[in-house]
Write a protein that holds these residues in place. Structure first.
Motif, PDB file in Angstrom:
ATOM      1  N   MET A 122       0.847  -1.203   0.000  1.00  0.00           N
ATOM      2  CA  MET A 122       0.000   0.000   0.000  1.00  0.00           C
ATOM      3  C   MET A 122       0.876   1.246   0.000  1.00  0.00           C
ATOM      4  O   MET A 122       1.929   1.263   0.612  1.00  0.00           O
ATOM      5  N   ASP A 154       2.159   4.940   0.919  1.00  0.00           N
ATOM      6  CA  ASP A 154       2.153   5.616   2.215  1.00  0.00           C
ATOM      7  C   ASP A 154       1.247   6.843   2.155  1.00  0.00           C
ATOM      8  O   ASP A 154       0.870   7.322   1.076  1.00  0.00           O
ATOM      9  N   PHE A 155       0.880   7.317   3.336  1.00  0.00           N
ATOM     10  CA  PHE A 155      -0.035   8.457   3.461  1.00  0.00           C
ATOM     11  C   PHE A 155       0.284   9.153   4.766  1.00  0.00           C
ATOM     12  O   PHE A 155       0.981   8.602   5.623  1.00  0.00           O
ATOM     13  N   TYR A 211      -1.104  10.512   8.352  1.00  0.00           N
ATOM     14  CA  TYR A 211      -2.140  10.001   9.257  1.00  0.00           C
ATOM     15  C   TYR A 211      -2.461  11.051  10.307  1.00  0.00           C
ATOM     16  O   TYR A 211      -1.559  11.634  10.902  1.00  0.00           O
ATOM     17  N   LEU A 223      -9.145  -0.462   4.475  1.00  0.00           N
ATOM     18  CA  LEU A 223      -7.759  -0.946   4.518  1.00  0.00           C
ATOM     19  C   LEU A 223      -7.519  -2.063   3.490  1.00  0.00           C
ATOM     20  O   LEU A 223      -6.539  -1.998   2.746  1.00  0.00           O
ATOM     21  N   LYS A 261      -4.937  -1.850   0.400  1.00  0.00           N
ATOM     22  CA  LYS A 261      -3.892  -2.859   0.192  1.00  0.00           C
ATOM     23  C   LYS A 261      -3.920  -3.390  -1.238  1.00  0.00           C
ATOM     24  O   LYS A 261      -2.884  -3.744  -1.797  1.00  0.00           O
TER      25      LYS A 261
END
Lengths: 270, 155
Positions: free
Chosen positions: A1, A3-4, A6, A35, A39
């Motif tokens: 996944m 990245d981000f 948060y 989620l 993914k």
């Protein structure tokens, strides 16, 4: 996944502000759908705004006529809540058969209905009970909320805060679960309040829907036999490797009858 | 990168994680606790079940950063020093595993089940195992082991 960034705001206002400041934000409730979707690379938000820090979204309260469930209440919490079980056992038992125990410990009512999966359980309860969805901006009747597959009346950035369920005289939910996923292959929620009956079906079509012919028959005679001979057109029902449209159509009739029988035994709210 | 503080098996842990780091990745790669398995990685099989604040969850479907401040228990934390928990012992005695890949998740799910319900019926045990897949045993001996462990724990 991918990245981000948060964030976990502690107030509704901060969450809305974080969303509007984000380029490509997404709210995170229980995470049991978003989620896995992230993914798989089907969603790649740049900002994830976690709603788990907002206390006011967790509460469950009940009066004689209305059960109010905060959007971030987990399925396990709803299933175990005395405030839900006593007046409306059909709703508590529905929450107790969503997914599996671990999913029920994370997944939330708000997340489920915002996602509007065509095979999710909660949409049937909201539609059959005539629930009202409250957001940070307004109130929306369940009849106006579920629009089509994975589509709701929610606007971009709008947050569900709670769902109010009027307590019926009798109600029951019957589900034929997909043996692998535990999603509803077909689920039917029947609710009677006075002389008014509502029948909502999930899993069978692209979006939860009501069956007017069944409702009319049950309003005249609230018994399983009243449903004899009533069929649902299969043209718009789902067909996949799990079941044909005809099989799903057949299950609607079977499960509706069972739901009426259980509702009469339950005598919810009486 | 977010810095998080949590308790894992009664030990305080401070770690820097990426937003996208899954709880199971933190447990296995960050902390070296490889008893927690990754099976399907799609929140279906239950091989990755751990307890977060006493509740079983699928650690492949929770972000590590969401465990900030939480109390996490993994399969390494359920056994007494040098021994087996009554449930683990029962799985051993009732042949409740073959390849063993699902076993850590089974142990965590069943441990939570017995904490919540010391007198489960067989039907309740089977309902409680719906989120854990085993491809070897057909579940029969796992269910027998959990029923036996319940009896043993009740004394």
């Amino acid at each position: 996944m991918d990245d981000f960034s948060y964030q976990k705001p502690s107030t509704l206002g901060d969450a809305v502000e974080a969303f509007s400041a984000a380029d490509d934000g997404v709210y995170l409730a229980g995470g049991q759908t978003i989620l896995p979707v992230m993914k798989l690379g089907l969603a790649a938000p740049e900002e994830v705004i976690d709603l788990n820090g907002i206390e006011e979204l967790q509460a469950i309260t009940a009066s004689d006529s209305v059960i109010s469930i905060g959007a971030m209440a987990t399925h396990a919490t709803v299933a175990a809540s005395e405030d839900v079980k006593q007046p409306l056992p059909a709703l508590a038992s529905l929450a107790g058969i969503i997914g599996d125990p671990q999913v029920r410990n994370r997944g939330t009512i708000g997340g489920s209905i915002a996602n509007n999966d065509p095979a999710a359980d909660y949409p049937a309860a909201l539609l059959a009970l005539g629930a009202t969805i409250t957001t940070d901006k307004r109130q929306i009747a369940a009849d106006d909320f579920f629009l089509e597959i994975f589509e709701t009346a929610l606007e971009d950035g709008e947050i569900i805060t709670k769902v109010d369920f009027p307590v019926p005289d009798a109600a029951a939910y019957m589900k034929f679960a997909n043996p692998a996923s535990r999603f509803a292959l077909v689920g039917v929620f029947v609710a009677r309040t006075g002389n008014s009956v509502r029948v909502a079906v999930t899993g069978a079509g692209p979006c939860v829907f009501r069956v007017g012919d069944m409702e009319a028959a049950l309003e005249k005679d609230f018994s399983a036999a009243a449903l004899d001979g009533i069929t649902v057109p299969t043209d718009d029902l789902n067909a996949d490797i799990h079941a044909s449209a005809e099989y799903r159509g057949h299950l609607i009739g079977v499960l509706a009858k069972r739901a009426v029988e259980v509702a009469k035994e339950n005598g919810d709210g009486q | 990168m977010p810095k998080i503080n949590l308790t894992v098996n009664n030990q305080s842990v401070t770690k820097e994680v990426e937003g996208r780091t899954l709880l199971v990745e933190l447990i296995r790669e960050g902390l070296g606790l490889t008893g927690t398995h990754i099976g399907c990685d799609t929140s279906q099989c239950g091989a990755c079940v751990v307890h977060v604040n006493g509740q079983p969850v699928k650690s492949c479907t929770m972000l590590a950063v969401q465990a900030d401040g939480a109390d996490v228990l993994t399969v390494e934390g359920v056994s007494p020093d040098g021994g087996l928990s009554p449930l683990q012992q029962a799985l051993h005695e009732h042949h409740g595993l073959q390849c063993g890949f699902c076993t850590p998740g089974m142990v965590m799910t069943a441990t939570a089940l017995l904490n919540d319900n010391p007198y489960p019926t067989e039907a309740e045990v089977r309902h409680g195992l719906e989120g854990n897949l085993c491809r070897c045993t057909g579940y029969q001996n796992i269910v027998e082991a959990i029923m036996a462990a319940a009896k043993e724990i009740r004394g």
